[in-house]
Design an enzyme around this catalytic site. Structure first.
Site, PDB file in Angstrom:
ATOM      1  CG  HIS A  80      -3.111   4.285   3.369  1.00 49.84           C
ATOM      2  ND1 HIS A  80      -3.117   5.492   4.030  1.00 49.84           N
ATOM      3  CD2 HIS A  80      -4.323   4.180   2.770  1.00 49.84           C
ATOM      4  CE1 HIS A  80      -4.288   6.091   3.859  1.00 49.84           C
ATOM      5  NE2 HIS A  80      -5.035   5.307   3.095  1.00 49.84           N
ATOM      6  CE1 TYR A 139      -7.549  -1.974   3.069  1.00 47.29           C
ATOM      7  CE2 TYR A 139      -8.134  -2.648   5.270  1.00 47.29           C
ATOM      8  CZ  TYR A 139      -8.069  -1.671   4.306  1.00 47.29           C
ATOM      9  OH  TYR A 139      -8.519  -0.402   4.579  1.00 47.29           O
TER      10      TYR A 139
END
Length: 339
Positions: A62, A330
């Site tokens: 992303h 993340y």
């Protein structure tokens, strides 16, 4: 810059999806699990880098997106389900990032590989108890664990043009039938603000007396969902989504209904490949209203970190192992782009 694999010829759709590991009987077991999770996350990020290339300062997945701001106004029903201040009222500020899939910062917004699109939200109530939510446009997730997601990515890295048939990724898809089914639910919208986003992981709403309700988020555009045909998506300008959102907000707000799908007895909270039936109750949690784009989205998004376990008192993680897998990945991705 590392050369990316030719993903268009390997897989027409791609994705990434971070709860803490549940307490184990012994401390050494907890430590081992944490180490295993970290190792899996490192392998996941390494596989992404091999697929998409190394793009300093960008997310491993992303990578392309746009940051906007607005507010969340909770409903009356929300405060009956959770004691979290974000649901107590009045409206709270939010920072939101919309994104394309893949780790390619220059991917055309209308490309099939740009699906599923992501929606990440940071709620910032006055008492400082922030809450992060990470959702995407898939109706359910392709795999159930971080290890399976890593294995999918590794299979992609081994499925180049010269790979023997059936390729490793074809073998993975055959062994995990939920994966192609989930990926088939990803579609290209006319606007980031005209797509439904799903929280594929289960969480728990905790009320004032300690009652817990398992739920999954759904974000429904007030203007309605508008999906493009493959030909129309292909004909769009490369940056039409990331450019359209600021332009739209300069004219009018963009709003989403925030809903909680409440689980019933027997609904799995630990397997995000299994969608709950549509007849499960949906509760209106409130309205997300976006009003402006940030002045320098690329600078702001580099410092933004959305962690699914960043939760206030009144919202808890479930037993879904993918939540911790996402948190671990993340964190590694954030560390890399912050260097």
């Amino acid at each position: 810059m590392t050369q990316a694999l030719p993903i268009q010829a390997i897989l027409r759709r791609t994705l990434l999806g971070g709860a803490l590991v549940l307490a184990a009987p012994a401390a050494f077991v907890q430590k081992a699990r944490a180490q295993d999770a970290a190792t899996t996350a490192e392998q996941t990020i390494a596989a992404m880098t091999k697929i998409f290339g190394d793009h300093p300062g960008k997310r491993s997945n992303h990578a392309k997106g746009v940051v906007v701001e607005g507010s969340f106004t909770p409903s009356a029903d929300a405060k009956t389900l959770s004691k979290a201040s974000v649901f107590a009222g009045p409206a709270v500020p939010v920072t939101v990032r919309f994104s394309d899939a893949t780790g390619l910062p220059q991917i055309p917004d209308g490309a099939p590989e740009a699906n599923p699109h992501g929606l990440s939200i940071k709620f910032k109530p006055a008492d400082g108890t922030e809450m992060d939510v990470v959702a995407n446009s898939l109706k359910f997730f392709p795999v159930a664990t971080g290890e399976e997601f890593r294995d999918l990515l590794v299979a992609i890295t081994r499925s180049g043009p010269d790979a023997q048939k059936p390729t490793p990724v074809e073998q993975f898809m055959a062994a995990h039938p939920s994966a192609p089914k989930a990926l088939a639910t990803a579609r290209t919208p006319s606007s980031f603000g005209r797509q439904v986003y799903h929280g594929v992981n289960a969480f728990l709403l905790v009320d004032a007396v300690g009652k817990r309700n398992a739920f999954r988020y759904r974000f429904v555009p007030v203007a309605g969902e508008e999906i493009l045909s493959a030909d129309d998506a292909k004909a769009k300008a490369p940056n039409y989504l990331v450019e359209e959102m600021p332009a739209r907000l300069a004219k009018e707000p963009v709003a989403f209904r925030v809903e909680a799908q409440i689980a019933q007895a027997g609904d799995s909270t630990k397997d995000s490949t299994i969608p709950w039936p549509d007849d499960r109750r949906f509760v209106d949690l409130g309205t997300l209203t976006l009003t402006k784009a940030v002045p320098d989205s690329q600078t702001v998004e580099k410092a933004l970190l959305f962690m699914p376990n960043n939760l206030p008192d009144g919202v808890e993680v479930s037993d879904d192992p993918l939540i911790d897998a996402r948190v671990q990945a993340y964190a590694i991705s954030f560390g890399r782009r912050s260097q």
